[in-house]
Write an enzyme that holds these catalytic residues in place. Sequence first.
Site, mmCIF file in Angstrom:
data_model
loop_
_atom_site.group_PDB
_atom_site.id
_atom_site.type_symbol
_atom_site.label_atom_id
_atom_site.label_comp_id
_atom_site.label_asym_id
_atom_site.label_seq_id
_atom_site.Cartn_x
_atom_site.Cartn_y
_atom_site.Cartn_z
ATOM 1 N N ARG A 61 0.818 -1.216 0.000
ATOM 2 C CA ARG A 61 0.000 0.000 0.000
ATOM 3 C C ARG A 61 0.849 1.262 0.000
ATOM 4 N NH1 ARG A 61 -1.962 1.699 4.655
ATOM 5 N NH2 ARG A 61 -2.625 -0.324 5.426
ATOM 6 N N TYR A 114 -14.948 20.403 -11.722
ATOM 7 C CA TYR A 114 -15.550 19.092 -11.998
ATOM 8 C C TYR A 114 -16.607 18.818 -10.920
ATOM 9 C CZ TYR A 114 -15.184 13.932 -12.472
ATOM 10 O OH TYR A 114 -15.413 12.596 -12.639
ATOM 11 N N ASP A 186 -6.076 21.523 -10.643
ATOM 12 C CA ASP A 186 -6.377 20.306 -11.389
ATOM 13 C C ASP A 186 -5.869 20.529 -12.822
ATOM 14 O OD1 ASP A 186 -7.658 18.359 -13.010
ATOM 15 O OD2 ASP A 186 -9.328 18.173 -11.614
ATOM 16 N N LYS A 213 -7.516 10.114 -17.729
ATOM 17 C CA LYS A 213 -7.810 10.797 -18.982
ATOM 18 C C LYS A 213 -6.587 10.715 -19.907
ATOM 19 C CE LYS A 213 -11.634 11.642 -16.819
ATOM 20 N NZ LYS A 213 -11.822 12.789 -15.956
HETATM 21 C C1 LIG Z 1 -12.439 12.976 -14.746
HETATM 22 C C2 LIG Z 1 -11.961 14.116 -13.952
HETATM 23 C C3 LIG Z 1 -11.687 13.981 -12.586
HETATM 24 C C4 LIG Z 1 -11.940 12.692 -11.828
HETATM 25 O O1 LIG Z 1 -11.115 11.683 -12.260
HETATM 26 P P1 LIG Z 1 -11.411 10.113 -12.043
HETATM 27 O O2 LIG Z 1 -10.157 9.477 -12.452
HETATM 28 O O3 LIG Z 1 -12.594 9.778 -12.899
HETATM 29 O O4 LIG Z 1 -11.728 9.945 -10.583
HETATM 30 C C5 LIG Z 1 -11.198 15.080 -11.924
HETATM 31 N N1 LIG Z 1 -10.975 16.250 -12.549
HETATM 32 C C6 LIG Z 1 -11.229 16.418 -13.852
HETATM 33 C C7 LIG Z 1 -10.968 17.746 -14.490
HETATM 34 C C8 LIG Z 1 -11.731 15.361 -14.596
HETATM 35 O O5 LIG Z 1 -12.004 15.542 -15.899
#
Ligand SMILES: *Cc1c(COP(=O)(O)O)cnc(C)c1O
Length: 404
Positions: A61, A114, A186, A213
Site C-alpha cells: 500500500r 468538476y 487540477d 484521462k
Molecule cells: C475525470 C476528472 C476527474 C476525476 O477523475 P477520475 O479518475 O474519474 O476519478 C477530476 N478532474 C477532472 C478535471 C476530470 O475531468
Amino acid sequence: MKEPLDAPDTRYVHAGSDPRRQGGYVNPPVHHASTVLYRDVAEMDASQADPLKRGGPVYGRFGTPTSRAFEEALTELEGGHAAVATCSGLSAITTTILAYVRAGDHILVSDSVYLPTRTFCDSLAALGVETEYYRPTADGAAIARLIRPHTRLLYLESPGSTTFEVQDIPALTAVCRARGVATVADNTWATPVFHRPLALGAGVDAVVHSATKYLTGHADSILGAVVCTEESYPLVRAAAMRLGQCASADDTYLGLRGLRTLGVRMARHQEQGLELADWIAGREGVAAVLHPGLPGDPGHALWRRDFTGAAGLFGVELDPSFGKPDIDAMLDHLRLFGLGHSYGGYESLIVPTDPVSRRLPDTWPGRGPLLRLHAGFEAMSDLKRDLGEGLGVLLAGRAAALKG
Ligand SMILES: *Cc1c(COP(=O)(O)O)cnc(C)c1O
C-alpha cells in the site's frame, strides 16, 4: 561539458526511467505486491524508521517499484518535488484537500470545477469546513477580497472541464502566497505537455490529475496522482497514508506507459480539437464554441500566455431554441462520436453537460444547451461527416417542431 539532452519530447520518453534498475528491460515490471519480506529485524526496523522518506520497500500500500516509477516520471514532467499516486482522479483531489483542511477552515473553490469535486467540497461542511465558490474569471484583487483569516486553501481547475474558463494562475497564486493560503490546481485537461502550474508565477502548492484521462490515454484505467512541492509533499503523502490511498499495480503501469507517448498524443489531440472546434463554430444551430485555443474565446489571451497548447476537449453551446428531444435525436444519430463520460482516450466522444444546476446563480446566464466534445484520432473527414449529419438531424427536429 556536454549539453543536457532533456528537451520536452525527450523527457516524455525517458523521465524517471532507469532500465539498469530492472535488468536492462526498457519497461519496469508490474509488481503485484502486499507483503515485503525482510532479511532480518535490523532491515525491518530500518525500513520502517520513516515511511515518508520512502527508503526501502515496506508494504504494497505504501508503493511499489511500479507506482514509484510512475510517480517519478510524472514529477519530472510537472517540475515537482515528488508525487503520490492514488486510485482515481477524484481520490487525488479529496486526499489533497483533506491534507490541508481542519474544522474551522474556509476554502475557496472555482465555480467551474468538476462536479464530483464540488460534491466533495460541499460535504466538508459536515466536518466544519466552509467552501465558498468563486467566479472562475476572478482576478487577483477579487480573490484577495474573498480571503478570510481562516482561509486555508484555494482550489482551481483551468480551464474548467465543462465551461472552459481559463484562470489567471500567476495572479491568484501571488495573492494566495502573500496571505498564507495554499493553492491546488487540477491539470487534467492540459497535462504537463501544455501547462505546468507548479512552475507558473509563484507556483501552486500541488497539481492534481485524473490520470484516467490523457495521461493513461486509452480509456482502460482509473488512476490519479498529486504532484507536490517539497513543502506540500509530506502533508499529501501523510494524508494518503492516513486515508489508505494507493494505486493498483496494473493501473500505475498503464499510467507510466501512457506518459511515454503523451507528447505525440497531445499534439494530435490539439490539432484534431482545434480543427473540429473551428469547423463547428460557424455552423447553423451553434451559438458558441468554448475552446480557449480559438482566438475569439474569452480565455484566449490568458491561454496564450500560460499554456503551450490545447487538449482535444471543448464545449459547444447550441442555440437556446433546441429542446432535449432534438439534441437526443442528434446524439443517437452519431456513429463515430461515442456517447460517454470521461475523455483523453484515442476515440472521439460527445456528452451533453449541464453547467447551470450547481453553479453560482449568475455565471452561466441565459445560455443555450451545452455539449462537450472530445476529439480523438479518427480521420478528420469522417469526424466532420458524422457531426455534420448529426447537426442535420438536430436542425430537422427543430424545423419539424416549428411546423407542427
Ligand atoms: C475525470 C476528472 C476527474 C476525476 O477523475 P477520475 O479518475 O474519474 O476519478 C477530476 N478532474 C477532472 C478535471 C476530470 O475531468
